[in-house]
Design an enzyme around this catalytic site. Sequence first.
Site, mmCIF file in Angstrom:
data_model
loop_
_atom_site.group_PDB
_atom_site.id
_atom_site.type_symbol
_atom_site.label_atom_id
_atom_site.label_comp_id
_atom_site.label_asym_id
_atom_site.label_seq_id
_atom_site.Cartn_x
_atom_site.Cartn_y
_atom_site.Cartn_z
ATOM 1 N N GLU A 1 8.455 -7.150 2.899
ATOM 2 C CA GLU A 1 9.545 -7.471 1.972
ATOM 3 C C GLU A 1 10.599 -6.391 2.104
ATOM 4 O O GLU A 1 10.717 -5.511 1.273
ATOM 5 C CB GLU A 1 9.026 -7.556 0.529
ATOM 6 C CG GLU A 1 10.078 -8.065 -0.439
ATOM 7 C CD GLU A 1 10.597 -7.016 -1.424
ATOM 8 O OE1 GLU A 1 11.367 -7.392 -2.304
ATOM 9 O OE2 GLU A 1 10.230 -5.822 -1.324
ATOM 10 N N ASP B 1 5.696 -4.433 -0.435
ATOM 11 C CA ASP B 1 6.913 -4.248 -1.209
ATOM 12 C C ASP B 1 7.759 -3.117 -0.614
ATOM 13 O O ASP B 1 7.266 -1.995 -0.418
ATOM 14 C CB ASP B 1 6.480 -3.896 -2.643
ATOM 15 C CG ASP B 1 7.635 -3.914 -3.624
ATOM 16 O OD1 ASP B 1 8.075 -5.021 -3.981
ATOM 17 O OD2 ASP B 1 8.084 -2.815 -4.017
#
Lengths: 659, 659
Positions: free
Chosen positions: B411, B382
Amino acid sequence: MQDIKVRPIIEQVTPEINCGRYPIKRVVGDKVNLRVIIISDGHDELSARVLFKKKSETNWSEKPLKLLWNDIWLGDFSVDSLEDYYYTIEAWVDSFKTWKHNFTKKFEDNQDVRVELQIGISLVQSATKRADAATSNSLQKILKALETDTNKPVSKDVAELAIGDELASLMEVCPDRHLSTRYHKELKVEVDRERAAFSSWYEVFPRSCSSAEGKHGTFQDLEGFLPYISSMGFDVVYLPPIHPIGHTFRKGKNNTLNPEKSDPGVPWAIGSIDGGHKSVHQELGTLEDFVKVVNKAKEMGMEIALDIAFQCSPDHPYVLEHPEWFRKRPDGTIQYAENPPKKYQDIYPFDFESEKAKELWEELKSVFFFWIERGVKIFRVDNPHTKSLYFWKWVISEIRAVHPDVLFLAEAFTRPNIMYHLAKIGYTQSYTYFTWRNTKEELTEYLTELTSTEVAEFYRPNFWPNTPDILHAFLQNGGRAACMSRVILAATMSSNFGIYGPVYELCVNVPREPNSEEYLNSEKYEVRHWDLNNSVSIRPLITKINEIRKNNKALQRNFNVQFYETNNDHLIAYSKHTDDFGNIILVIVNLDPYFTQSGFVKFDCSQVGLDVNKPFYLKDLLTEKEYKWHGNWNFIELNPQNFPAHIFCINQVSASSEE
Amino acid sequence: MQDIKVRPIIEQVTPEINCGRYPIKRVVGDKVNLRVIIISDGHDELSARVLFKKKSETNWSEKPLKLLWNDIWLGDFSVDSLEDYYYTIEAWVDSFKTWKHNFTKKFEDNQDVRVELQIGISLVQSATKRADAATSNSLQKILKALETDTNKPVSKDVAELAIGDELASLMEVCPDRHLSTRYHKELKVEVDRERAAFSSWYEVFPRSCSSAEGKHGTFQDLEGFLPYISSMGFDVVYLPPIHPIGHTFRKGKNNTLNPEKSDPGVPWAIGSIDGGHKSVHQELGTLEDFVKVVNKAKEMGMEIALDIAFQCSPDHPYVLEHPEWFRKRPDGTIQYAENPPKKYQDIYPFDFESEKAKELWEELKSVFFFWIERGVKIFRVDNPHTKSLYFWKWVISEIRAVHPDVLFLAEAFTRPNIMYHLAKIGYTQSYTYFTWRNTKEELTEYLTELTSTEVAEFYRPNFWPNTPDILHAFLQNGGRAACMSRVILAATMSSNFGIYGPVYELCVNVPREPNSEEYLNSEKYEVRHWDLNNSVSIRPLITKINEIRKNNKALQRNFNVQFYETNNDHLIAYSKHTDDFGNIILVIVNLDPYFTQSGFVKFDCSQVGLDVNKPFYLKDLLTEKEYKWHGNWNFIELNPQNFPAHIFCINQVSASSEE
């Protein structure tokens, strides 16, 4: 190992040639424009600087880089002395700039910024410890004003002081760089003198310089010839080899194999019983005569360039004294030059794989030094691509270390990667494919490659419309008009250009045979005599062009070349301008040497910094006529017999009284 | 220092990322295609080889490079085990090849080649000393035949033996390389397992997996959900964070700041009194339950991918145990995440400039190892771009050194240079801008950048039509037809793709508010329950697409993507094919989700290795219908409500009995 708390990353530094393996080139006074990618994690603000220094300096100078967008940073520095420069990049997460950005946003959002102000204050406090006394004092004064009652909301005055320009400027000079990233390479700029970038060459055979027909010319004759060359505005006089010429397998007129006794031989068949690369051909005169020519040229603002052709005639003293520098065949003979099945028995190449290669390298280096000591600072090197590339890298760097003002022109007509490599390893200037680029498409594509790609950083083209080896079909067929248009192209497209004269200005264009690029009765094989006053001569045009080149800085570099659409493929249009747009030149050439051509040119004047909503004035420097244009498309008509080109100097203010 | 007699120069090796600073990427079985510039002086022939080895090997393997033209050499090698590889280049002046070339020319020209033959013989004699016993024997035999009477002209038989293939092949295995140039860098290939290049992801919130509406789902529920995912053909099941969720500043439904007691919170607000990154959320079950899910997935040919979000809720145990890993403000509080003026008070970022950064790095690394030990081999990270880039380089290399089969998906939705950098420093796959590329022009430009530039060497795109954070307007407006076309594009343009389900297959497309890319009632903030049997579901299409992907190797890589002109901008056409043209896929998609679109596609079948003079057959893998085309321009009509695309498998032989 770098501190693991360091965060920025510096990448894709340009210019950087082959990962920094080779230097870029500039001349004294030039600027280096940089483009760098700098990234880091998160949203913190970065600061970055270019660090640069002369080779002789230990400390870096610095200039800030500016963020363009998308992590691209731009900057520049200038090189101001004849010495190699180094440059690198440093970047850091700038905690004060980050704080200022965040504080501003929060203050504008009417948030409670008391704690944020305290953070800012502590950043300024640390800065006082890094700053010089004066800066530190100024910071202390601001600190006092910032340190208000922390129970009260931060006032507008205090906030504005905190994010104001005064504090920012002070913080800029003492940033916290203890977690900065330094680019892992120091990149080199090879700095040359002005003539490396801007020169006008004239090649002449001294043996054809006698004023009396049928007589072998001498250095003294050459001295008498210099004013003629100088009057045309040239600044480099390049002489084919001036050394003793071999007798064994000597070539006769027009490259025949059965010479007559009187045939003088080819100057590139170097070496005889009279000496080799450090001697002069007796019929030309003495070494002292040569030095006189060098000095005479200097007085006239010109330089003599010598031809360095590292090869030997079978009669060269090296062959006897150093047979180990040549390749021996099983039958005991020395290997002559060949391109099978063709044989060049009058030439022995050196063997760069010789066990005595080191001695060979040293001797060849001493040839350069011999002529440098006699005042020669420019060398045109014959076929460098047929000698060890490592040798050139070494010898050029050895010479430049002592004589940074020496220039080398590579005469390598070979594949592009090799030509570019010679430039990368030190050649100051290079011959090009210009001679074989004749159509609008060819010229546009080639000049774009040379001036708008990385190539421009290390390869300085020298455009020659002819050489003793190349009389292109375009000149053979196009005659005088072709000679005019080609020299205009060479001299305006490339800041370095040259012609081989007097054949060029006299529009001599008869080939030895059909489909040959060789001149008939070439001076390579015989002594010629020229009627310089022949009315066909384009000497006045050449004189004018060199004058235009001297008066217009835009033509003295190859940056900022732009091409413009024309609706007639015989018309090519391109501009050059100085960085500050102070000098803008638009050239339009009729490439058809037979017929008048006309058409429209789409010149978008905004590309050279002009206001498209206003008219602009074009003064044709060839004819002194002035024109007024408005808008993009304008009409042009050029008669190749008369003036095959316009060389416009453009201005938004009229030079004449017309308006 | 290299022997000064060495002559070749090796340059511009591709692939080589940022001057060799970063590796290229391949998966086991892949080929590395090389392009190298090799130059030398003169006209001698060169030979060159690529040298390559696994990290664990000490000796190089070798394969010859072949000269294309203009000093460009091509070659390749394959990587066949799950280990990093290294490669470099060696080149040398090949005296035998040079001799053979010259001898041939002279012999054909009827020159006396007795001396030349002797030179050749001595080259072969030296070769016998370098060769292995067998080769040496064979060479000796040839030598005997070559050593004829040197008084007689060389016979045709002898000459043909000298320049024949037999001798050339023998000389090829024992070339004289004592003056060879070795490229000065050893370049790295990061080799991953197959799934790095070819994977189909399905993102699901375990807490929404309960079969009973209103109940918080568990790992056990997820186990029950796996067959559904597997039936659609996915092979990676990616779970948002499964850790205890913080309570302080917890967000309510639809990202509200006043949650109800029953609101479950955001899974990315990691950490509570129950534990942090190495614990599981109690309502989901136990660590043992989780391991059971991992194993169950494995049995079904799928893998569980975990979300690594290195940030903490204020309740995370790290906050108490390691306050030094966070940035402290002057008022003693810990700095929460912010993007001024926005505040994210439920999230504490780690401070990578902390004086205890090293301990922080080690702890974060241990989080990966904790889950790897529990069977997880794929991590979706993330926002990696908001953590130190140097940390990622280090931690990924530490993990890959022990577990070369671990894959990382970045990401990072940020600027291109940062996204590419994350791939360079180790991320196996990356999220992309695909979601925001919707027109033909946008898709063509983006896919060209990803597949036809250097980017393809290190950046493996993973195309997602949606994520829990991105419900693009195109899906909001285009509904079911848009969901169909976008998943077809994702799955055929990129060998790695994924969807966030079940919302995607159920065509859920209502945003939280107009102009928002957030889902209404997003699972990020609440537990949802889905009617998987809703007739709107495009599950059958997705199942078909994954089946097509598995059966067609062309779709399992991103090499060889080509776009084709269409005369209707709603129609996009592109092909992929295997290197050997054994599998050719042509995809044509109607990008308009509202109306049937028709037009002509200019498919030049020679670009995929087919004979343009023959017809070819296209089998639509979605409908099983077969078409026959001949020539370039062919008609297409696509109804977006029905099948918005053709996925053609192309062959010059008909698959059906039709012909």
